[in-house]
Every structure is written in structure tokens, then in C-alpha cells.
Design a protein around this motif. Structure first.
Motif, PDB file in Angstrom:
ATOM      1  N   GLN A 179      15.783  -4.430 -13.970  1.00 13.36           N
ATOM      2  CA  GLN A 179      15.724  -5.774 -14.578  1.00 13.36           C
ATOM      3  C   GLN A 179      14.307  -6.351 -14.501  1.00 13.36           C
ATOM      4  O   GLN A 179      14.105  -7.522 -14.803  1.00 13.36           O
ATOM      5  CB  GLN A 179      16.702  -6.715 -13.865  1.00 13.36           C
ATOM      6  N   HIS A 180      13.342  -5.517 -14.066  1.00 10.55           N
ATOM      7  CA  HIS A 180      11.928  -5.903 -13.974  1.00 10.55           C
ATOM      8  C   HIS A 180      11.669  -6.921 -12.875  1.00 10.55           C
ATOM      9  O   HIS A 180      10.625  -7.572 -12.866  1.00 10.55           O
ATOM     10  CB  HIS A 180      11.416  -6.448 -15.314  1.00 10.55           C
ATOM     11  N   LEU A 181      12.611  -7.055 -11.923  1.00 16.85           N
ATOM     12  CA  LEU A 181      12.429  -7.971 -10.809  1.00 16.85           C
ATOM     13  C   LEU A 181      11.928  -7.222  -9.580  1.00 16.85           C
ATOM     14  O   LEU A 181      12.388  -6.110  -9.300  1.00 16.85           O
ATOM     15  CB  LEU A 181      13.744  -8.672 -10.472  1.00 16.85           C
ATOM     16  N   PRO A 182      10.997  -7.793  -8.828  1.00 17.93           N
ATOM     17  CA  PRO A 182      10.548  -7.143  -7.586  1.00 17.93           C
ATOM     18  C   PRO A 182      11.722  -6.862  -6.667  1.00 17.93           C
ATOM     19  O   PRO A 182      12.550  -7.745  -6.413  1.00 17.93           O
ATOM     20  CB  PRO A 182       9.604  -8.195  -6.984  1.00 17.93           C
ATOM     21  N   CYS A 183      11.813  -5.629  -6.164  1.00 19.87           N
ATOM     22  CA  CYS A 183      12.972  -5.253  -5.350  1.00 19.87           C
ATOM     23  C   CYS A 183      12.603  -4.603  -4.030  1.00 19.87           C
ATOM     24  O   CYS A 183      13.465  -4.447  -3.154  1.00 19.87           O
ATOM     25  CB  CYS A 183      13.909  -4.328  -6.145  1.00 19.87           C
ATOM     26  N   SER A 184      11.340  -4.182  -3.850  1.00 16.53           N
ATOM     27  CA  SER A 184      10.956  -3.587  -2.580  1.00 16.53           C
ATOM     28  C   SER A 184       9.503  -3.906  -2.276  1.00 16.53           C
ATOM     29  O   SER A 184       8.718  -4.250  -3.164  1.00 16.53           O
ATOM     30  CB  SER A 184      11.168  -2.071  -2.593  1.00 16.53           C
ATOM     31  N   PHE A 185       9.165  -3.764  -0.996  1.00 15.03           N
ATOM     32  CA  PHE A 185       7.848  -4.182  -0.521  1.00 15.03           C
ATOM     33  C   PHE A 185       7.401  -3.204   0.564  1.00 15.03           C
ATOM     34  O   PHE A 185       8.122  -2.975   1.540  1.00 15.03           O
ATOM     35  CB  PHE A 185       7.960  -5.610   0.022  1.00 15.03           C
ATOM     36  N   LEU A 186       6.250  -2.579   0.367  1.00 11.95           N
ATOM     37  CA  LEU A 186       5.701  -1.636   1.338  1.00 11.95           C
ATOM     38  C   LEU A 186       4.831  -2.386   2.335  1.00 11.95           C
ATOM     39  O   LEU A 186       3.912  -3.099   1.947  1.00 11.95           O
ATOM     40  CB  LEU A 186       4.870  -0.569   0.630  1.00 11.95           C
ATOM     41  N   GLN A 187       5.143  -2.242   3.627  1.00  8.25           N
ATOM     42  CA  GLN A 187       4.396  -2.937   4.657  1.00  8.25           C
ATOM     43  C   GLN A 187       3.971  -1.954   5.745  1.00  8.25           C
ATOM     44  O   GLN A 187       4.628  -0.942   5.968  1.00  8.25           O
ATOM     45  CB  GLN A 187       5.227  -4.056   5.283  1.00  8.25           C
ATOM     46  N   PRO A 188       2.861  -2.234   6.446  1.00  5.74           N
ATOM     47  CA  PRO A 188       2.405  -1.330   7.503  1.00  5.74           C
ATOM     48  C   PRO A 188       3.279  -1.428   8.745  1.00  5.74           C
ATOM     49  O   PRO A 188       3.871  -2.480   9.017  1.00  5.74           O
ATOM     50  CB  PRO A 188       0.983  -1.818   7.790  1.00  5.74           C
ATOM     51  N   LEU A 189       3.373  -0.336   9.507  1.00  3.03           N
ATOM     52  CA  LEU A 189       4.109  -0.363  10.768  1.00  3.03           C
ATOM     53  C   LEU A 189       3.385  -1.222  11.799  1.00  3.03           C
ATOM     54  O   LEU A 189       4.012  -1.854  12.643  1.00  3.03           O
ATOM     55  CB  LEU A 189       4.286   1.063  11.307  1.00  3.03           C
ATOM     56  N   VAL A 190       2.055  -1.234  11.720  1.00  3.31           N
ATOM     57  CA  VAL A 190       1.259  -2.050  12.637  1.00  3.31           C
ATOM     58  C   VAL A 190       0.430  -3.027  11.806  1.00  3.31           C
ATOM     59  O   VAL A 190      -0.441  -2.618  11.046  1.00  3.31           O
ATOM     60  CB  VAL A 190       0.327  -1.186  13.503  1.00  3.31           C
ATOM     61  N   GLY A 191       0.728  -4.318  11.943  1.00  2.00           N
ATOM     62  CA  GLY A 191       0.025  -5.314  11.144  1.00  2.00           C
ATOM     63  C   GLY A 191      -0.956  -6.147  11.938  1.00  2.00           C
ATOM     64  O   GLY A 191      -1.739  -6.904  11.359  1.00  2.00           O
ATOM     65  N   HIS A 192      -0.908  -6.038  13.283  1.00  2.00           N
ATOM     66  CA  HIS A 192      -1.782  -6.849  14.126  1.00  2.00           C
ATOM     67  C   HIS A 192      -2.046  -6.097  15.420  1.00  2.00           C
ATOM     68  O   HIS A 192      -1.178  -5.387  15.934  1.00  2.00           O
ATOM     69  CB  HIS A 192      -1.120  -8.210  14.417  1.00  2.00           C
ATOM     70  N   SER A 193      -3.249  -6.267  15.983  1.00  2.00           N
ATOM     71  CA  SER A 193      -3.612  -5.533  17.203  1.00  2.00           C
ATOM     72  C   SER A 193      -2.774  -5.949  18.409  1.00  2.00           C
ATOM     73  O   SER A 193      -2.609  -5.177  19.351  1.00  2.00           O
ATOM     74  CB  SER A 193      -5.103  -5.753  17.506  1.00  2.00           C
ATOM     75  N   GLU A 194      -2.220  -7.186  18.406  1.00  3.64           N
ATOM     76  CA  GLU A 194      -1.383  -7.664  19.498  1.00  3.64           C
ATOM     77  C   GLU A 194       0.092  -7.699  19.092  1.00  3.64           C
ATOM     78  O   GLU A 194       0.872  -8.518  19.587  1.00  3.64           O
ATOM     79  CB  GLU A 194      -1.819  -9.068  19.927  1.00  3.64           C
ATOM     80  N   GLN A 195       0.471  -6.827  18.193  1.00  2.65           N
ATOM     81  CA  GLN A 195       1.791  -6.899  17.577  1.00  2.65           C
ATOM     82  C   GLN A 195       2.930  -6.877  18.599  1.00  2.65           C
ATOM     83  O   GLN A 195       3.870  -7.677  18.497  1.00  2.65           O
ATOM     84  CB  GLN A 195       1.954  -5.731  16.591  1.00  2.65           C
ATOM     85  N   THR A 196       2.878  -5.984  19.562  1.00  7.59           N
ATOM     86  CA  THR A 196       3.971  -5.864  20.535  1.00  7.59           C
ATOM     87  C   THR A 196       4.176  -7.160  21.309  1.00  7.59           C
ATOM     88  O   THR A 196       5.306  -7.633  21.461  1.00  7.59           O
ATOM     89  CB  THR A 196       3.692  -4.715  21.520  1.00  7.59           C
TER      90      THR A 196
END
Length: 298
Positions: A73-90
Motif C-alpha cells: 500500500q506504499h506505507l512505511p512498514c519496517s525500520f532498520l536500526q543498529p543494535l548499538v545506538g549509544h556508547s552508554e546503551q546498557t
């Protein structure tokens, strides 16, 4: 720096060379194009015949570029994101997961109040009566006990567009299709900012559907929705056909990350303001602050 949004609605072969995104087209005589990867914030892939190399995906993720794919339907349906987005993530995720119920209720109260106030300001900008919305905003309690958000939304959409019988429904009549597309882009902007702030987009402060992987994104984007509504309203006012999401309409909606908003008294592109919102949310989780920064509709 404002990151660029690239939209691919035709067949293409996407690869990388010398830190550039390289676009090759199947049509004869159409020249190859290159774009610096560091300039990219969002890449939207719509055509099913697009081919993208793993090397390019790796560089886009490392650049924190959101790669968005669309459905039939031409609508956004998924989004690729990194496993680590910040150095202090945990550590940041630990603060988020350990947030107390009273804190989350307070954050949701701030979020709903900001959203309804922005809806009221949008009404005023269109010459509409916003007294009822202002009253809803004042009545928001901790955790939004009383569900003022839903009451305000029902009134808001019943009176926003001068279209007989219009109601907010994902499968409803236009401009619901435009709102769906705009909100999907806004959701990706929010998720990208949350990951960059070291937070889990799936663990919300209010939204908690176990089938929803973006509960926190759906929380944080609420006060930003009226900016999408305003853009859609402007498109409706042009009188163009709304039954189909044309390239022109998509081009307008893909400008959402670059919209000018006012946050903490300063003008900023929406995608930059969103990062300030998500970082201020982390500071609330960490106990550094009690206030989430949200934009004001002016």
C-alpha cells in the motif's frame, strides 16, 4: 546539521563506494548518481524491485541512517536500526527498565498535556475554537487518569477538517491515508532518536501492547503529531486529489524531519528537536531531570 531524506519509488540498484551511496538505474542512458552517506538521515525504499547491497546497509547503520521499507500500500512498514545506538546503551537501558511507576505516570502526564496544548494551538492557527481542548489539557492528571488524551483526540479530529463524516480511522476516508503516511515517517524519526539516545523503543511508559515493537516511540511522538496534522491540513487546502498518495504528496510528507518547530524557546528542525526530547527523557529516567522537553506549536 539537517540530515537528508532519500525516497526511492522506482527500480534501482543501491551500493556504496568511497563512503558514498551509489545509485544505478536499470533504464538505459540514465546516469549513475552518488550521495555522501554522512549527509543521510533517512532512506525510504518503496519499489519492490530495489536491490541494496549489504555493504551499503552496514555503512547506513553505522551512520545511524534510518532505512525504511514500504508495503504494497506504499506505507512505511519496517525500520532498520543498529543494535548499538549509544556508547552508554546498557546503563541507559537499565535506567529505563528500572523507572518507577510514579515517574512513568508523570512522564505520560507531561506528554499528554503537551500533545493537547499543541492540538489547541493548531486549532487557533486555523481560526478554530480551542477552549475545549485547553480545558482538556488542564484536566490531565498523573498517568492521564480520566483519559483526557482520547477525549481531546475525538473532539480534535471531529472538528479539524471541513470534510463531512470525517473521523480518524486508519482505514477511513482521505486524508486518513496522508495521516497514516505522515505518522509512519514521524514514528521512524522517533525510533531513530530513541536508539541514538541509548533507549529501547519497544519499552514504553504508557503504550504496552506486547505486539508493538515501538511502544516508547508511540509515547514520545504524541506531542509531535499536530505538526504532521498541520502539514496534511495544508495539503488538503490545496484542493488536490487525496485518494492516491502521489509523488508530490509523498515529497511533502517526507519533509517532516526537516519541519521547523520551537522547543525550549528555540527554533529547530523536527529531527533535531526529537533528539532533544529523547535525551531529556533519558535524563528523567536517570533522575537528572523531571521535565521532558517537547516542542510547542506556534
Amino acid at each position: 546539521m539537517i540530515k537528508r531524506t532519500l525516497f526511492f519509488g522506482n527500480p534501482a540498484y543501491l551500493s556504496t563506494k568511497n563512503e558514498q551511496l551509489v545509485v544505478d538505474f536499470p533504464e538505459e542512458g540514465k546516469a549513475e548518481k552518488t550521495i555522501p552517506i554522512e549527509d543521510l538521515g533517512y532512506v525510504v525504499l518503496e519499489d519492490p524491485q530495489i536491490t541494496i547491497t549489504n555493504g551499503l546497509l552496514l555503512k547506513l547503520v553505522q551512520n545511524k541512517t534510518a532505512v525504511i521499507t514500504c508495503d504494497k500500500q506504499h506505507l512505511p512498514c519496517s525500520f532498520l536500526q543498529p543494535l548499538v545506538g549509544h556508547s552508554e546503551q546498557t546503563e541507559r537501558m537499565r535506567y529505563q527498565l528500572n523507572a518507577s511507576v510514579p515517574l512513568k505516570k508523570n512522564i505520560w502526564q507531561q506528554t499528554v498535556t503537551a500533545k493537547i496544548n499543541n492540538q489547541a494551538q493548531h486549532f487557533l492557527s486555523r481560526g478554530k475554537n480551542a477552549i475545549r481542548l485547553k480545558r482538556y489539557a488542564k484536566d490531565v492528571k498523573s498517568g492521564d487518569f480520566g483519559n483526557q488524551e482520547a477525549l481531546a483526540a475525538a473532539f480534535y479530529f471531529q472538528n479539524l477538517f471541513d470534510i463531512d463524516g470525517f473521523s480518524r480511522n486508519q482505514k477511513g476516508v482521505p486524508p486518513n491515508n496522508l495521516l497514516n503516511y505522515g505518522y509512519a515517517i514521524l514514528r521512524a524519526v522517533t525510533a531513530r532518536a530513541l536508539v541514538s539516545s541509548g533507549l529501547l523503543p519497544s519499552v514504553g511508559v504508557f503504550h504496552s501492547n506486547k505486539y508493538n515493537a515501538f511502544c516508547l516511540a508511540d509515547d514520545v511522538m504524541e506531542p509531535y503529531r499536530p505538526f504532521v496534522d498541520a502539514l496534511v491540513y495544508d495539503i488538503v487546502e490545496t484542493g488536490c486529489g487525496l485518494d492516491e498518495l502521489t509523488k508530490s504528496i509523498k515529497a511533502d510528507l517526507l519533509m517532516i524531519p526537516a519541519l521547523d518547530v520551537v522547543i525550549d524557546g528555540k527554533q529547530s528542525p523536527l529531527m533535531v528537536a526529537m533528539s532533544r526530547s529523547t535525551n531529556s527523557l533519558y535524563e528523567c529516567f536517570a533522575g537528572v531531570s523531571r521535565r521532558v522537553l517537547y516542542p510547542e506549536f506556534v
